[in-house]
Design a protein around this motif. Structure first.
Motif, PDB file in Angstrom:
ATOM      1  N   ARG A 102       4.351  -2.709  -2.244  1.00 10.02           N
ATOM      2  CA  ARG A 102       3.980  -2.748  -3.644  1.00 10.02           C
ATOM      3  C   ARG A 102       4.437  -1.467  -4.333  1.00 10.02           C
ATOM      4  NH1 ARG A 102      -2.316  -4.055  -3.283  1.00 10.02           N
ATOM      5  NH2 ARG A 102      -2.085  -3.737  -5.513  1.00 10.02           N
ATOM      6  N   GLN A 103       4.249  -1.430  -5.647  1.00  9.12           N
ATOM      7  CA  GLN A 103       4.610  -0.229  -6.389  1.00  9.12           C
ATOM      8  C   GLN A 103       3.810   0.960  -5.864  1.00  9.12           C
ATOM      9  OE1 GLN A 103       4.164  -0.583 -10.595  1.00  9.12           O
ATOM     10  NE2 GLN A 103       5.051   1.424 -11.032  1.00  9.12           N
ATOM     11  N   PRO A 115       0.000   2.916  -2.206  1.00 12.71           N
ATOM     12  CA  PRO A 115       0.132   1.788  -3.130  1.00 12.71           C
ATOM     13  C   PRO A 115      -0.604   2.060  -4.440  1.00 12.71           C
ATOM     14  CG  PRO A 115      -0.446   1.013  -0.936  1.00 12.71           C
ATOM     15  CD  PRO A 115      -0.599   2.504  -0.922  1.00 12.71           C
ATOM     16  N   SER A 118      -4.449  -1.608  -8.739  1.00 10.04           N
ATOM     17  CA  SER A 118      -4.754  -2.316  -9.973  1.00 10.04           C
ATOM     18  C   SER A 118      -6.106  -1.836 -10.487  1.00 10.04           C
ATOM     19  CB  SER A 118      -4.785  -3.829  -9.716  1.00 10.04           C
ATOM     20  OG  SER A 118      -5.851  -4.148  -8.837  1.00 10.04           O
ATOM     21  N   HIS A 132      -6.317  -2.470  -0.340  1.00  6.42           N
ATOM     22  CA  HIS A 132      -5.056  -2.667   0.365  1.00  6.42           C
ATOM     23  C   HIS A 132      -4.408  -1.320   0.677  1.00  6.42           C
ATOM     24  CE1 HIS A 132      -1.104  -4.241   1.379  1.00  6.42           C
ATOM     25  NE2 HIS A 132      -0.597  -3.324   0.581  1.00  6.42           N
ATOM     26  N   ASP A 155      10.539  -0.489  -5.505  1.00  4.60           N
ATOM     27  CA  ASP A 155      10.036  -0.830  -4.169  1.00  4.60           C
ATOM     28  C   ASP A 155      10.893  -0.286  -3.033  1.00  4.60           C
ATOM     29  OD1 ASP A 155       8.117  -2.096  -5.565  1.00  4.60           O
ATOM     30  OD2 ASP A 155       8.714  -4.143  -5.070  1.00  4.60           O
TER      31      ASP A 155
END
Length: 228
Positions: A102-103, A115, A118, A132, A155
């Protein structure tokens, strides 16, 4: 494991039949015969322990940088073999182990790339819940070591900073990194270390069941022999 389990089952069924038919000689032979799969299982567990360099019960979600020198065991010598590792790295590529990346963003406290969370994940992190994290293989194979100080673009694209000639012990891995999605850091020592760490964690989980089963079987057999 399947062969050992099948052997356990056959001998146990034979022992039960011997006891039901009141064939004490057959029952005793089966009880002593159980020591053969006991021995096989013990050898299997010892070999696995030596191969992966021990067991790993560490459950922290903290992001790590993986160093090959931190690991031992027979498997370390295997991944250090270019012929063996070329086959293993192809398997890792075919499994698309980097597809879940992920970003990323640099952690201001540790300086490592983690990571990007969010809003929901930031809330769970704030309240001490799990979130995560990169797996050992993702951290070791899918990005360059944080000490390389590369500039993160997306990525799988990283731009090396000019003027960073001395990167310490990580300089070899820094030069091995490629933005080619088929290469990335699969030839890096950090990737090999991440693979070893992932294997040791999986071995620890896989070994717990036969280890507990072995202990229960030994206790049960001793109790049965004492009873008879």
């Amino acid at each position: 494991m399947l062969a050992i389990g099948l052997l356990f089952m056959i001998i146990s069924i034979s022992a039960c039949c011997g006891q039901l038919l009141d064939e004490e000689g057959c029952f005793m032979c089966c009880c002593f015969g159980l020591f053969i799969p006991f021995l096989f299982l013990l050898v299997f567990l010892i070999f696995g322990y030596i191969a992966v360099g021990g067991m790993d019960f560490h459950r922290s979600n903290k992001i790590h940088e993986y160093n090959l020198d931190s690991y031992g065991g027979w498997l370390k010598g295997r991944v250090a073999d270019p012929n063996y590792w070329s086959t293993t790295s192809v398997c890792l590529r075919d499994m698309d182990v980097c597809s879940g990346m992920r970003q990323l963003e640099r952690d201001p406290q540790s300086g490592m790339f983690v990571p990007k969370l969010s809003s929901d994940e930031r809330w769970t992190n704030k309240h001490g819940m799990s979130q995560h994290q990169m797996s050992p293989i993702e951290s070791g194979c899918c990005k360059p070591p944080s000490s390389c100080a590369f500039t993160y673009m997306n990525d799988t694209t990283w731009a090396p900073k000019t003027g960073d000639a001395d990167l310490g012990a990580k300089v070899v891995d820094c030069s091995r990194w490629s933005n080619d999605p088929q290469k990335l850091c699969f030839e890096c020592d950090s990737c090999k270390a991440g693979f070893l760490d992932d294997t040791r964690k999986k071995w620890t989980k896989a070994a717990l069941f036969p280890l507990v089963g072995l202990m229960i079987k030994v206790i049960g057999s001793c109790w049965t022999l004492a009873k008879n």
